[in-house]
Design a protein around this motif. Structure first.
Motif, mmCIF file in Angstrom:
data_model
loop_
_atom_site.group_PDB
_atom_site.id
_atom_site.type_symbol
_atom_site.label_atom_id
_atom_site.label_comp_id
_atom_site.label_asym_id
_atom_site.label_seq_id
_atom_site.Cartn_x
_atom_site.Cartn_y
_atom_site.Cartn_z
ATOM 1 N N ILE A 133 3.210 -5.128 1.638
ATOM 2 C CA ILE A 133 2.957 -4.574 2.840
ATOM 3 C C ILE A 133 3.143 -2.800 2.750
ATOM 4 N N PHE A 172 3.443 0.224 5.607
ATOM 5 C CA PHE A 172 3.210 0.668 6.830
ATOM 6 C C PHE A 172 4.108 1.926 7.162
ATOM 7 N N ASP A 173 3.903 2.304 8.294
ATOM 8 C CA ASP A 173 4.775 3.706 8.521
ATOM 9 C C ASP A 173 6.106 3.644 8.215
ATOM 10 N N ILE A 208 2.056 -3.417 13.245
ATOM 11 C CA ILE A 208 3.026 -2.254 12.443
ATOM 12 C C ILE A 208 1.779 -1.390 12.085
ATOM 13 N N ASP A 209 0.686 -1.627 12.394
ATOM 14 C CA ASP A 209 -0.661 -1.002 11.779
ATOM 15 C C ASP A 209 -0.343 -0.601 10.043
ATOM 16 N N ALA A 210 -0.415 -1.926 9.571
ATOM 17 C CA ALA A 210 -0.240 -1.737 8.005
ATOM 18 C C ALA A 210 -1.442 -1.217 7.440
ATOM 19 N N LEU A 262 1.032 -7.511 11.349
ATOM 20 C CA LEU A 262 0.437 -6.340 10.427
ATOM 21 C C LEU A 262 -0.540 -5.616 11.388
ATOM 22 N N THR A 291 -6.138 -4.831 4.332
ATOM 23 C CA THR A 291 -4.987 -4.609 5.398
ATOM 24 C C THR A 291 -4.652 -5.564 6.127
ATOM 25 N N VAL A 342 10.631 -5.823 10.304
ATOM 26 C CA VAL A 342 9.518 -6.361 9.948
ATOM 27 C C VAL A 342 9.765 -7.383 9.116
ATOM 28 N N GLY A 345 9.050 2.009 4.622
ATOM 29 C CA GLY A 345 7.351 1.639 4.582
ATOM 30 C C GLY A 345 6.762 0.802 3.860
ATOM 31 N N SER A 346 7.530 -0.129 2.832
ATOM 32 C CA SER A 346 6.962 -0.919 2.033
ATOM 33 C C SER A 346 7.867 -2.175 1.912
#
Length: 151
Positions: free
Chosen positions: A120, A122-123, A90-92, A87, A76, A131, A46-47
């Motif tokens: 970044i 993200f989930d 992936i709903d950053a 972004l 964001t 990503v 997630g990062s």
């Protein structure tokens, strides 16, 4: 100052590289490699941190200065179309410099390029390697460190 130099060194060692692609791959037989992918103990799901070209980093800094602040005050989006499309997908939840900007460190930024690194968030269910590959395919995002940015 010592912490900043240590951070720069660690980023240079662990950030990104390039490896040969399989025979079906594109990009001239090369693909970006995400170090510390989810199969590695070094992974942080997630990062992801990316290094931008000097021009793209300047464009992001200028665009982010114009973007409206989120409720949390966390950036964001980058303000750059191709990056922002990913972004958004992936709903950053964050797209920020690894080291917060400080005008007194301008010489250090020029020497190290640390101002070109962005994190970044993200989930953590989203595949880190996917990503990374998608971002690395964009112009202005480094595919590898120490050798400049892919055209």
């Amino acid at each position: 100052m010592k912490k900043l130099l240590l951070l720069c060194g660690l980023l240079a060692v662990f950030a990104c590289t390039e490896e040969p692609a399989d025979s079906a791959g594109g990009n001239g037989g090369r693909k970006a490699r995400v170090l510390g992918s989810p199969t590695s103990r070094l992974a942080l799901r997630g990062s992801l941190s990316v290094k931008l070209s000097p021009e793209t980093a300047q464009a992001v800094a200028a665009a982010q200065a114009q973007l409206p602040a989120t409720r949390s005050g966390v950036a964001t989006r980058s303000g750059v179309g191709g990056i922002d499309a990913i972004l958004h997908e992936i709903d950053a939840g964050r797209f920020e410099r690894v080291v917060a900007y400080n005008p007194e460190w301008e010489d250090v930024y020029e020497q190290t390029g640390i101002n070109r690194w962005y994190t970044i968030a993200f989930d953590d269910e989203i595949q880190l390697s996917e990503v990374g590959e998608r971002l690395a395919a964009l112009p202005g995002v480094a595919r590898r460190c120490g050798r400049g940015v892919r055209d």
